[in-house]
Design a protein around this motif. Structure first.
Motif, PDB file in Angstrom:
ATOM      1  N   LYS A 258    -100.266  22.369 -23.456  1.00 44.35           N
ATOM      2  CA  LYS A 258    -101.769  22.823 -24.065  1.00 44.35           C
ATOM      3  C   LYS A 258    -102.362  21.113 -24.116  1.00 44.35           C
ATOM      4  O   LYS A 258    -103.339  20.960 -23.808  1.00 44.35           O
ATOM      5  CB  LYS A 258    -102.301  23.208 -24.858  1.00 44.35           C
ATOM      6  CG  LYS A 258    -103.688  23.412 -26.021  1.00 44.35           C
ATOM      7  CD  LYS A 258    -104.385  23.767 -24.490  1.00 44.35           C
ATOM      8  CE  LYS A 258    -103.669  25.051 -24.902  1.00 44.35           C
ATOM      9  NZ  LYS A 258    -104.676  25.822 -24.171  1.00 44.35           N
TER      10      LYS A 258
ATOM     11  N   HIS B  18    -101.517  27.705 -36.656  1.00 43.50           N
ATOM     12  CA  HIS B  18    -100.979  27.051 -35.205  1.00 43.50           C
ATOM     13  C   HIS B  18    -100.941  26.273 -34.566  1.00 43.50           C
ATOM     14  O   HIS B  18    -102.183  25.947 -34.316  1.00 43.50           O
ATOM     15  CB  HIS B  18    -102.098  28.805 -34.480  1.00 43.50           C
ATOM     16  CG  HIS B  18    -101.898  28.268 -33.101  1.00 43.50           C
ATOM     17  ND1 HIS B  18    -102.254  28.364 -32.290  1.00 43.50           N
ATOM     18  CD2 HIS B  18    -100.371  28.870 -32.477  1.00 43.50           C
ATOM     19  CE1 HIS B  18    -102.169  28.954 -30.637  1.00 43.50           C
ATOM     20  NE2 HIS B  18    -100.925  29.063 -31.187  1.00 43.50           N
TER      21      HIS B  18
ATOM     22  N   ILE C 245     -93.980  35.067 -29.743  1.00 42.23           N
ATOM     23  CA  ILE C 245     -95.143  34.626 -29.670  1.00 42.23           C
ATOM     24  C   ILE C 245     -96.256  35.778 -30.730  1.00 42.23           C
ATOM     25  O   ILE C 245     -96.856  35.616 -31.111  1.00 42.23           O
ATOM     26  CB  ILE C 245     -95.940  34.501 -28.509  1.00 42.23           C
ATOM     27  CG1 ILE C 245     -97.363  34.274 -28.659  1.00 42.23           C
ATOM     28  CG2 ILE C 245     -95.696  35.785 -27.244  1.00 42.23           C
ATOM     29  CD1 ILE C 245     -98.062  33.262 -29.266  1.00 42.23           C
TER      30      ILE C 245
ATOM     31  N   THR D  93     -98.299  35.597 -33.840  1.00 42.65           N
ATOM     32  CA  THR D  93     -99.121  35.819 -33.735  1.00 42.65           C
ATOM     33  C   THR D  93     -99.841  36.578 -35.038  1.00 42.65           C
ATOM     34  O   THR D  93    -101.034  36.764 -35.202  1.00 42.65           O
ATOM     35  CB  THR D  93     -99.732  36.826 -32.657  1.00 42.65           C
ATOM     36  OG1 THR D  93     -99.503  35.788 -31.650  1.00 42.65           O
ATOM     37  CG2 THR D  93    -101.616  37.521 -32.907  1.00 42.65           C
TER      38      THR D  93
ATOM     39  N   THR E 263     -96.007  27.907 -33.525  1.00 42.09           N
ATOM     40  CA  THR E 263     -95.936  26.675 -32.387  1.00 42.09           C
ATOM     41  C   THR E 263     -94.721  26.962 -31.001  1.00 42.09           C
ATOM     42  O   THR E 263     -94.625  27.769 -31.238  1.00 42.09           O
ATOM     43  CB  THR E 263     -95.716  25.248 -33.499  1.00 42.09           C
ATOM     44  OG1 THR E 263     -95.351  24.678 -32.476  1.00 42.09           O
ATOM     45  CG2 THR E 263     -94.112  25.095 -33.911  1.00 42.09           C
ATOM     46  N   ASP E 264     -95.140  26.130 -30.637  1.00 41.37           N
ATOM     47  CA  ASP E 264     -94.281  26.054 -29.107  1.00 41.37           C
ATOM     48  C   ASP E 264     -93.651  25.089 -29.195  1.00 41.37           C
ATOM     49  O   ASP E 264     -92.775  25.286 -27.740  1.00 41.37           O
ATOM     50  CB  ASP E 264     -95.313  27.045 -27.942  1.00 41.37           C
ATOM     51  CG  ASP E 264     -96.638  25.594 -27.242  1.00 41.37           C
ATOM     52  OD1 ASP E 264     -96.674  24.797 -28.701  1.00 41.37           O
ATOM     53  OD2 ASP E 264     -97.126  25.355 -27.315  1.00 41.37           O
ATOM     54  N   ASP E 265     -93.128  24.887 -30.448  1.00 41.60           N
ATOM     55  CA  ASP E 265     -92.568  22.693 -30.492  1.00 41.60           C
ATOM     56  C   ASP E 265     -91.794  22.710 -31.176  1.00 41.60           C
ATOM     57  O   ASP E 265     -91.970  22.153 -32.214  1.00 41.60           O
ATOM     58  CB  ASP E 265     -93.916  22.098 -30.240  1.00 41.60           C
ATOM     59  CG  ASP E 265     -93.796  20.581 -30.255  1.00 41.60           C
ATOM     60  OD1 ASP E 265     -92.136  20.015 -30.027  1.00 41.60           O
ATOM     61  OD2 ASP E 265     -93.817  19.446 -30.544  1.00 41.60           O
TER      62      ASP E 265
ATOM     63  N   ILE F  27    -104.345  32.165 -28.609  1.00 40.30           N
ATOM     64  CA  ILE F  27    -103.990  32.497 -29.789  1.00 40.30           C
ATOM     65  C   ILE F  27    -104.547  32.039 -31.068  1.00 40.30           C
ATOM     66  O   ILE F  27    -104.848  32.951 -31.812  1.00 40.30           O
ATOM     67  CB  ILE F  27    -102.157  31.670 -29.634  1.00 40.30           C
ATOM     68  CG1 ILE F  27    -101.492  31.577 -28.257  1.00 40.30           C
ATOM     69  CG2 ILE F  27    -101.351  32.425 -30.618  1.00 40.30           C
ATOM     70  CD1 ILE F  27    -101.085  33.387 -28.089  1.00 40.30           C
TER      71      ILE F  27
ATOM     72  N   SER G 199    -106.941  27.415 -28.278  1.00 35.30           N
ATOM     73  CA  SER G 199    -105.930  27.937 -27.240  1.00 35.30           C
ATOM     74  C   SER G 199    -106.528  29.478 -28.013  1.00 35.30           C
ATOM     75  O   SER G 199    -106.436  29.485 -29.133  1.00 35.30           O
ATOM     76  CB  SER G 199    -104.476  27.593 -28.744  1.00 35.30           C
ATOM     77  OG  SER G 199    -104.105  29.195 -28.510  1.00 35.30           O
TER      78      SER G 199
ATOM     79  N   ARG H 115    -100.718  24.090 -31.080  1.00 42.80           N
ATOM     80  CA  ARG H 115    -100.004  24.149 -29.563  1.00 42.80           C
ATOM     81  C   ARG H 115     -99.796  22.873 -29.434  1.00 42.80           C
ATOM     82  O   ARG H 115    -100.733  22.476 -29.311  1.00 42.80           O
ATOM     83  CB  ARG H 115    -101.660  25.300 -29.150  1.00 42.80           C
ATOM     84  CG  ARG H 115    -101.522  25.647 -27.755  1.00 42.80           C
ATOM     85  CD  ARG H 115    -100.595  26.692 -28.219  1.00 42.80           C
ATOM     86  NE  ARG H 115    -100.343  27.055 -26.408  1.00 42.80           N
ATOM     87  CZ  ARG H 115     -99.774  26.962 -25.405  1.00 42.80           C
ATOM     88  NH1 ARG H 115     -99.348  25.539 -25.304  1.00 42.80           N
ATOM     89  NH2 ARG H 115     -99.873  27.018 -24.505  1.00 42.80           N
ATOM     90  N   ARG H 116     -99.351  22.686 -28.571  1.00 41.15           N
ATOM     91  CA  ARG H 116     -98.541  21.919 -28.526  1.00 41.15           C
ATOM     92  C   ARG H 116     -98.094  21.894 -26.897  1.00 41.15           C
ATOM     93  O   ARG H 116     -98.487  23.008 -25.913  1.00 41.15           O
ATOM     94  CB  ARG H 116     -97.242  21.021 -28.934  1.00 41.15           C
ATOM     95  CG  ARG H 116     -97.420  20.869 -30.650  1.00 41.15           C
ATOM     96  CD  ARG H 116     -97.733  19.579 -30.467  1.00 41.15           C
ATOM     97  NE  ARG H 116     -98.054  19.020 -31.754  1.00 41.15           N
ATOM     98  CZ  ARG H 116     -99.433  19.072 -32.372  1.00 41.15           C
ATOM     99  NH1 ARG H 116    -100.589  19.321 -31.558  1.00 41.15           N
ATOM    100  NH2 ARG H 116     -99.717  18.018 -33.081  1.00 41.15           N
TER     101      ARG H 116
END
Ligand SMILES: Nc1nc2c(ncn2[C@@H]2O[C@H](COP(=O)(O)OP(=O)(O)OP(=O)(O)O)[C@@H](O)[C@H]2O)c(=O)[nH]1
Ligand SMILES: [Mg+2]
Length: 133
Positions: free
Chosen positions: A27, A21, A108, A112, A67-69, A129, A127, A23-24
Motif C-alpha cells: 500500500k 487498521h 485477513i 475484518t 495490519t499486514d505488517d 479493507i 484501503s 495498512r502497510r
C-alpha cells in the motif's frame, strides 16, 4: 464454537476495545503513509471520553490492531505501553508471497470481522479493507 469464537478466546478479545487498521507493505506505493500516531491520537481521545463516561471504572485500554505488517505489532507495544494491543497474528503477515495461503486468508478475514466488532475504529479509506469495515 466457531473458529472465530475460538480465536477470540485465545487472543482475549474483550470490550471495551478500539480497533485500528494499519495498512502497510504494498500500500505504501499506492497511498499516503499514515503514522501509527495518527491512528492512536483518535484512540486516545476515544478512551478519554470513555473514561469520562465511566468514572471510577478500571479500564484496560485494548486496541485491536489489524495490519499486514508484523513489525508494527512490536513497535506498537514499545511505543504505547499503556495500551493492550490485541492481534490475530498470522505468520504470513508482511509476506506478500504467502497472501493466498489458507492461514493468510483466515488472517485477513478474522481481522475484518473483528474490526467490525470493535466499539470504535480508525481506518483509512485508501484501503478497501478499511472501507469494508
Ligand atoms: N492479516 C492482514 N492482512 C491484511 C490486512 N489488510 C490488508 N492485508 C493484506 O493485504 C492484502 C490486500 O489485498 P489486495 O488484493 O491488495 O486487496 P485490495 O482490495 O486492493 O485492498 P487494499 O490493498 O487494502 O486496498 C490482503 O489480501 C492481505 O493479505 C489486515 O488487516 N490484516
Ligand atoms: Mg490492494
Amino acid at each position: 464454537m466457531t473458529k472465530l469464537e475460538r480465536a477470540k478466546e485465545k487472543i482475549k478479545f474483550a470490550h471495551p476495545i478500539a480497533g485500528i487498521h494499519v495498512r502497510r507493505t504494498d500500500k505504501l506505493g499506492e497511498a499516503a503513509y499514515m503514522d501509527l500516531e495518527r491512528y492512536m491520537d483518535h484512540v486516545e481521545s476515544w478512551y478519554d471520553r470513555y473514561l469520562l463516561q465511566h468514572p471510577g471504572k478500571q479500564v484496560i485500554k485494548r486496541v485491536y490492531l489489524a495490519t499486514d505488517d508484523a513489525e508494527l505489532v512490536k513497535s506498537a507495544n514499545t511505543k504505547y505501553p499503556e495500551y493492550k494491543f490485541i492481534t490475530y497474528v498470522s505468520d504470513h503477515m508482511s509476506n506478500a508471497v504467502n497472501r493466498n495461503s489458507d492461514s493468510a486468508i483466515t488472517g485477513i478475514l478474522f481481522d475484518t470481522l473483528l474490526l467490525k466488532e470493535c466499539d470504535f475504529v480508525v481506518v483509512t479509506f485508501s484501503s478497501n479493507i478499511g472501507r469494508l469495515v
